[in-house]
Design an enzyme around this catalytic site. Structure first.
Site, PDB file in Angstrom:
ATOM      1  N   ALA A  83       0.839  -1.206   0.000  1.00 19.08           N
ATOM      2  CA  ALA A  83       0.000   0.000   0.000  1.00 19.08           C
ATOM      3  C   ALA A  83       0.874   1.256   0.000  1.00 19.08           C
ATOM      4  CB  ALA A  83      -0.907  -0.007   1.221  1.00 19.08           C
ATOM      5  N   GLU A  97      -5.079 -11.158   0.811  1.00 25.94           N
ATOM      6  CA  GLU A  97      -4.106 -11.338   1.880  1.00 25.94           C
ATOM      7  C   GLU A  97      -4.763 -12.041   3.064  1.00 25.94           C
ATOM      8  OE1 GLU A  97      -2.126  -7.687   2.863  1.00 25.94           O
ATOM      9  OE2 GLU A  97      -1.187  -7.506   0.876  1.00 25.94           O
TER      10      GLU A  97
END
Length: 586
Positions: A434, A493
């Site tokens: 991210a 994830e």
């Protein structure tokens, strides 16, 4: 005489040629070195079938001269490759197994051995020796370690990615070798050996389930593992139940809704018997089955399941289990979204970071580093020594270690903006990290979980435990399958869990949009207000909390920075575009 002389010479040459050919043929049949030379010549000019015959002759002659297995191992491997190239897969696999089992094979470099083992695995699949091939590729997957978490990272190098690339490339062969419509009941060997093969099939199938285009391989492997476990252990066994969480969504993706319904129903009944008919853990299976019913437009049955789940929640958590505070500035809340639409400031650091080690949380790294810290995030209305993030994480990990028998560890907690910037720079354009300011780790509320020395996987026993129980401890899965929250292709994830508080996590399980945690958190005030009033959505109806007008009203003060005048918050624009503005609860 002048005319006949050349003819006589030609005849002599012809006789010599015939004699030489006969001698050469005899030599090839009797001399292993000559047979091996002929093998190498024919192989070098692209005639593997003819070459293989001479290679076999050389091996036979060497055996007759009492050559040891190690002496002929390299030649056996080369002949095996020729056999495989000539599509004589069964014999090629046999020779390759002999070569790799020798001292020569044991002393190969890692890269060379990986190459030959992959060739062996492919030959076994072509020969329908699926069980043996599964063992090879399951070992590859295990050795791939964390590389399996980011399978699309084509730039990566090293042994882990070499193992992983072989698993990826075998997908099509598995889809042909294991029929996805007719599960293969594993046979051969004792019960423990059969279950070991089922475990390997489950691990491979779970990996393929995360890859677009590998659904057939996933369905074939997972359904075979499920059928085998169910036959030997029974459908109530947790190892069988765990596979429904992986196989069911694969069936849904393939449009096989009746098959998904069947195994979700089996799983729900199994968990009712195992945990009791009023256990909140059943909510996971109720929602999965109800979702299938909604897709089948069996809305009455779906609604009955939702109402059953709400009765369970009411009995477990109280009739007044939800509340809303309309005056709260959500920027300081533990359940505020953290995303590109709701970023954290570069200088943001939680004021209540604590060491995870102080709460007996098992760690994967040295306890003194920042990543082994999390926010305290204590409940204001309860004893802060027990009602806080690290205490609940310790309880969840302890439960799942006990239920799974696996080593469950905290791999990563808090990360600063600077650390996230470093990770992004190291990651480059691969899209699996991210952007700084948009990582939940900076909030101190997100944790990455290891099983052993690698990221938690969907096929792990501990993952089933987290899926069933995490919401009771205040955690939700941040990056579920098929999410679009990260820019890269590897966005699922199963190791990344976010603390949002017990009440919010319960609300997400009960009424939130499935596999849309960011959308849920962005629209949380809407969900809270409706739930506090006892207004719950009906099966099949549109989710008004995900409509653009609702999000604008709910999130006008949520963003860290100011919005330009006259513009709607970016959360409404991005989370609710034309494709997702009126998504159902599925």
């Amino acid at each position: 005489m002048a005319v006949r002389a050349p003819t006589g010479i030609a005849g002599v040459f012809l006789i010599f040629a015939v004699l030489y050919a006969g001698y050469a043929g005899l030599a090839v049949r009797l001399n292993p070195l000559d047979a091996q030379a002929r093998f190498e010549t024919l192989r070098s000019i692209g005639l593997p079938g003819r070459a293989a015959a001479h290679g076999e002759r050389a091996l036979t002659l060497l055996h007759s001269e009492d050559a040891s297995a190690d002496d002929i191992a390299q030649l056996s491997a080369e002949v095996a490759l020729a056999k495989m190239a000539a599509r004589q897969y069964l014999r090629g696999a046999e020779l390759m197994q002999q070569a790799l089992g020798s001292e020569w094979g044991e002393n190969l470099s890692a890269n060379k051995r990986i190459l030959l083992e992959d060739k062996l695995g492919r030959a076994l699949l072509h020969s329908n020796a699926v069980n043996e091939a599964v063992g090879i590729y399951a070992a590859f997957l295990d050795l791939a370690g964390d590389a399996a978490a980011h399978v699309h990272d084509h730039r990566a190098e090293g042994l882990e990615h070499a193992y992983l690339n072989n698993v990826v490339s075998a997908s099509d062969l598995f889809s042909r070798a294991v029929n996805h419509t007719t599960p293969r009941i594993i046979e051969g060997g004792g019960q423990q050996a059969i279950l070991a093969t089922a475990n390997q099939m489950a691990a491979l199938g779970a990996f393929y389930a995360t890859r677009k285009g590998s659904e057939y391989a996933a369905a074939g492997l997972l359904s075979s593992a499920y059928a085998t476990r169910s036959k030997i252990l029974g459908t109530d066994h947790q190892d069988a139940v765990r596979l429904t969480l992986i196989l069911g969504p694969v069936y849904e993706k393939m449009g096989r809704l009746e098959d998904a319904e069947r195994i979700f129903l089996d799983a729900m009944h199994a968990q009712e018997r195992a945990k009791g008919p009023n256990s909140p853990e059943l909510s996971l299976y109720i929602r999965l089955l109800a979702g299938v019913y909604e897709r089948q437009e069996r809305l009455t049955e779906a609604q009955a399941l939702y109402e059953h789940m709400r009765r369970i929640f009411r009995d477990a958590f109280g009739a007044q289990r939800y509340a809303v505070n309309r005056e709260r500035d959500r920027r300081s809340d533990i359940n505020r979204p953290v995303s590109p639409q709701f970023p954290l400031a570069p200088n943001y650091t939680p004021s209540d970071l604590v060491s995870a080690a102080d709460y007996s949380i098992p760690l994967a790294k040295a306890p003194g580093i920042d990543e082994m810290k999390v926010r305290l995030a204590a409940d204001a209305q309860a004893d802060p020594r027990e009602a806080n993030l690290p205490a609940r994480l310790a309880q969840l990990i302890s439960l799942c270690r006990s239920e799974s028998g696996e080593q469950v560890l905290l791999r990563s907690g808090y990360r600063s903006y600077r650390t996230q910037s470093y990770l992004l720079a190291a990651n480059g354009s691969r899209g699996t990290v991210a952007q700084p300011g948009t990582s939940e780790h900076q909030s101190g509320l997100a944790v990455d979980i290891n099983v052993g020395s690698r990221f938690m996987r969907q096929s792990d026993r501990a993952y089933q435990c987290f899926e069933e129980n995490a919401f009771r401890f205040g955690f939700i899965l941040s990056y579920p399958p098929n999410n679009s929250y990260l820019p890269g292709p590897d966005t699922y994830e199963p190791w990344h869990w976010r603390y949002v508080g017990v009440q919010t996590a319960q609300l997400y399980r009960e009424v939130g949009p499935s596999d849309q945690p960011q959308e849920f958190l962005a629209a949380l005030p809407c969900y809270q207000e409706r739930a506090a009033q006892g207004v719950f959505p009906t099966a099949g109806e549109r989710d008004i909390c995900l409509e653009e007008e609702t999000l604008i009203a709910a999130n006008a003060n949520d963003a860290e920075g100011e919005q330009p005048k006259g513009e709607a918050p970016s959360s409404a624009r991005i989370l609710n575009n034309a494709e997702t503005s009126v998504r159902s609860r599925l």
